[in-house]
Design an enzyme around this catalytic site. Structure first.
Site, PDB file in Angstrom:
ATOM      1  N   CYS A   1       3.271  29.173 -15.838  1.00  0.00           N
ATOM      2  CA  CYS A   1       2.932  29.815 -17.098  1.00  0.00           C
ATOM      3  C   CYS A   1       2.337  28.766 -18.029  1.00  0.00           C
ATOM      4  O   CYS A   1       2.996  28.293 -18.954  1.00  0.00           O
ATOM      5  CB  CYS A   1       4.174  30.454 -17.696  1.00  0.00           C
ATOM      6  SG  CYS A   1       3.741  31.545 -19.024  1.00  0.00           S
TER       7      CYS A   1
ATOM      8  N   PRO B   1       0.823  -1.215   0.000  1.00  0.00           N
ATOM      9  CA  PRO B   1       0.000   0.000   0.000  1.00  0.00           C
ATOM     10  C   PRO B   1       0.857   1.265   0.000  1.00  0.00           C
ATOM     11  O   PRO B   1       1.857   1.335   0.722  1.00  0.00           O
ATOM     12  CB  PRO B   1      -0.773  -0.115   1.328  1.00  0.00           C
ATOM     13  CG  PRO B   1       0.126  -0.925   2.211  1.00  0.00           C
ATOM     14  CD  PRO B   1       0.851  -1.895   1.313  1.00  0.00           C
TER      15      PRO B   1
HETATM   16  N1  LLP Z   1       3.177  -1.529  -5.960  1.00  0.00           N
HETATM   17  C1  LLP Z   1       3.456  -1.265  -7.238  1.00  0.00           C
HETATM   18  C2  LLP Z   1       4.218  -2.226  -8.001  1.00  0.00           C
HETATM   19  C3  LLP Z   1       3.006  -0.086  -7.837  1.00  0.00           C
HETATM   20  O1  LLP Z   1       3.270   0.133  -9.112  1.00  0.00           O
HETATM   21  C4  LLP Z   1       2.284   0.864  -7.055  1.00  0.00           C
HETATM   22  C5  LLP Z   1       1.827   2.113  -7.646  1.00  0.00           C
HETATM   23  C6  LLP Z   1       2.027   0.550  -5.709  1.00  0.00           C
HETATM   24  C7  LLP Z   1       2.482  -0.656  -5.195  1.00  0.00           C
HETATM   25  C8  LLP Z   1       1.284   1.479  -4.794  1.00  0.00           C
HETATM   26  O2  LLP Z   1      -0.014   1.710  -5.220  1.00  0.00           O
HETATM   27  P1  LLP Z   1      -1.015   2.565  -4.280  1.00  0.00           P
HETATM   28  O3  LLP Z   1      -1.275   1.746  -3.034  1.00  0.00           O
HETATM   29  O4  LLP Z   1      -0.340   3.835  -3.955  1.00  0.00           O
HETATM   30  O5  LLP Z   1      -2.212   2.760  -5.115  1.00  0.00           O
HETATM   31  N2  LLP Z   1       0.921   8.768  -9.689  1.00  0.00           N
HETATM   32  C9  LLP Z   1      -0.365   8.112  -9.672  1.00  0.00           C
HETATM   33  C10 LLP Z   1      -0.303   6.770  -8.997  1.00  0.00           C
HETATM   34  C11 LLP Z   1       0.685   5.825  -9.642  1.00  0.00           C
HETATM   35  C12 LLP Z   1       0.771   4.510  -8.936  1.00  0.00           C
HETATM   36  C13 LLP Z   1       1.907   3.725  -9.467  1.00  0.00           C
HETATM   37  N3  LLP Z   1       2.121   2.481  -8.817  1.00  0.00           N
HETATM   38  C14 LLP Z   1      -1.355   9.045  -8.974  1.00  0.00           C
HETATM   39  O6  LLP Z   1      -0.973  10.147  -8.600  1.00  0.00           O
HETATM   40  O7  LLP Z   1      -2.529   8.714  -8.845  1.00  0.00           O
END
Ligand code: LLP
Length: 432
Positions: free
Chosen positions: A362, A292
């Site tokens: 900008c 997470p």
């Molecule tokens: N594990 C892996 C292999 C991942 O690629 C990710 C997220 C996570 C765990 C964690 O996922 P979470 O629990 O945070 O959903 N920049 C985007 C989110 C990109 C997520 C990429 N990978 C945003 O701002 O929504």
């Protein structure tokens, strides 16, 4: 009140976070400033850590995905709470190692890790390097041989699950740059190859289906699909893989109208499926990892800004401009991401206006939110954008040579800087 337990309103009518008055924080630390509540982070880490104990009998590890928010203090907190850390770059790895984070509990991801990143991981004994492709497997085997080591690896598998989330943050489907496809037999071939590759130890398999997912079903389905692969591997090779990493992706509350399920519920339901499927398929219960990111830090953080110009274009819209924007929060520009915005010094007043909150870059697309509810504001008011703890500081840039804001951590009414504000000297430090 609003989107998170750590946010409230005090008797002065000011928004508070972690018991601190946000208007006072803005005065003390300046704006823009990221503020993040330590107790909320620890509470979330403990929920995941404890549910590994409760639902998997301790046969598992909660690993914080540090791409959501990585700094030294965050790595120290994870070490203290006994979680692992997922890193996806030499920089994230460096930060974790620099505070003495136990390398065995680091999971190293990435679809194109560089040679030097892989060397650093092997030299430091990173517990699990999640291998994305065959080229990487071969490179890693060579590096480990040169250093006289055995690298612990997992394979990243695309389980072919369609999770209902934004296209850019979906990762489990076949058309994804990440990992090995299941349907084509690529995953099975890779496993067989790893089993006969020297200097690597295949600990297990990984999948991650996407981010900001509210349903539990796709997680259950991913677990089933992965365990079926475990079974097929056992049948074809006689090897029972030991570890299953189910990734991250649990949704958080950005809007008042959203209602994510408690994280313990995901853990409980998915663990029931894992147990049932292991029994059904006649394979042993693997050691389970989860990753997470957003759900640990997202709702624990807010960003404070000062209002500058307020421009009303009759019959069109009102632009409220702030002293930050897409450089510190690119998520609206990238994903049209939703946020609640509150005037911190008028938090008791009704959000009676509909405005567009614009940044100072900008670029016309530099917006934080369009047509959002807000109190009637004027120059000098303090705005708080809520649920910015994840993927804001970590995705910030120096566009327009704007220095990155500091990160202030609050806890029980006390505030301390954990990341300092960048200076113009630092922004131009590498210029020749
Ligand atoms: N594990 C892996 C292999 C991942 O690629 C990710 C997220 C996570 C765990 C964690 O996922 P979470 O629990 O945070 O959903 N920049 C985007 C989110 C990109 C997520 C990429 N990978 C945003 O701002 O929504």
């Amino acid at each position: 009140m609003y989107v998170s337990d750590c946010i409230d309103i005090n008797s002065a009518g000011h928004l508070t976070i972690g018991g601190c008055d946000t208007v006072e924080l803005a005065k003390e630390f300046g704006t823009p400033v990221y503020v993040i509540d330590e107790n909320e982070i620890r509470k979330n880490l403990r929920t995941f850590r404890d549910s590994m104990n409760e639902y998997y009998g301790g046969n598992g590890l909660a690993v914080y995905a540090s791409k959501a928010f990585n700094c030294k203090e965050m790595c120290r907190i994870c070490a203290q709470e006994g979680t692992g850390i997922d890193v996806v770059s030499g920089g994230e790895l460096y930060t974790a190692l620099s505070v003495g984070f136990p390398a065995e509990n680091i999971v190293f991801h990435g679809n194109n890790k560089t040679y030097s990143e892989l060397c650093t991981a092997v030299e430091n004994g990173v517990g699990r390097i999640v291998v994305d492709n065959i080229d990487e497997l071969e490179t890693l085997s060579r590096i480990a041989a040169e250093k006289g080591k055995t690298a612990g690896i997992m394979f990243r598998i695309k389980p072919g699950i369609d999770a209902h989330t934004h296209d850019f943050i979906k990762t489990g489907q076949i058309d994804s740059k990440f990992g090995f496809a299941l349907e084509t037999g690529e995953a099975m071939e890779a496993v067989k190859k790893a089993l006969s590759t020297p200097n690597v130890k295949l600990r297990g398999l990984h999948c991650h289906i996407g981010s900001q997912i509210f349903d539990i079903d796709p997680f259950e389905l991913a677990a089933k699909v992965m365990l079926e692969l475990f079974k097929a591997i056992k049948d074809e090779t006689g090897v029972e893989l030991e570890e299953l990493n189910l990734g991250g992706g649990f949704g958080i509350k950005y809007l008042e109208s959203e209602c994510p399920k408690p994280y313990g519920e995901y853990m409980k339901n998915v663990s029931a499926v894992v147990r049932e499927y292991c029994n059904k398929l006649g394979i042993k219960m693997p050691f389970v990892l989860i990753e997470p990111g957003r759900s640990v830090v997202g709702a624990a953080g807010i960003t404070l800004y000062t209002v500058g110009s307020v421009k009303n274009i009759p019959d069109i819209r009102t632009y409220v401009s702030i002293d930050g924007g897409m450089a510190d929060n690119p998520r609206y520009a990238l994903y049209r991401a939703d946020y609640e915005i509150v005037c911190a010094n008028k938090a008791n007043e009704d959000r009676s206006e509909i405005v567009t909150v614009a940044g100072k870059c900008c670029e016309s697309g530099d917006l934080i939110q369009e047509n959002t509810k807000l109190q009637k504001v004027e120059r000098g008011d303090i705005l708080a954008v809520l649920s910015t703890g994840a993927y804001n500081y970590s995705m910030a840039s120096n566009y327009n040579r704007i220095p990155r804001p500091p990160v202030v951590m609050v806890k029980d009414g006390e505030a301390r800087t954990v990341v300092k504000r960048e200076t113009y000297e630092q922004v131009s430090a590498n210029d020749i």
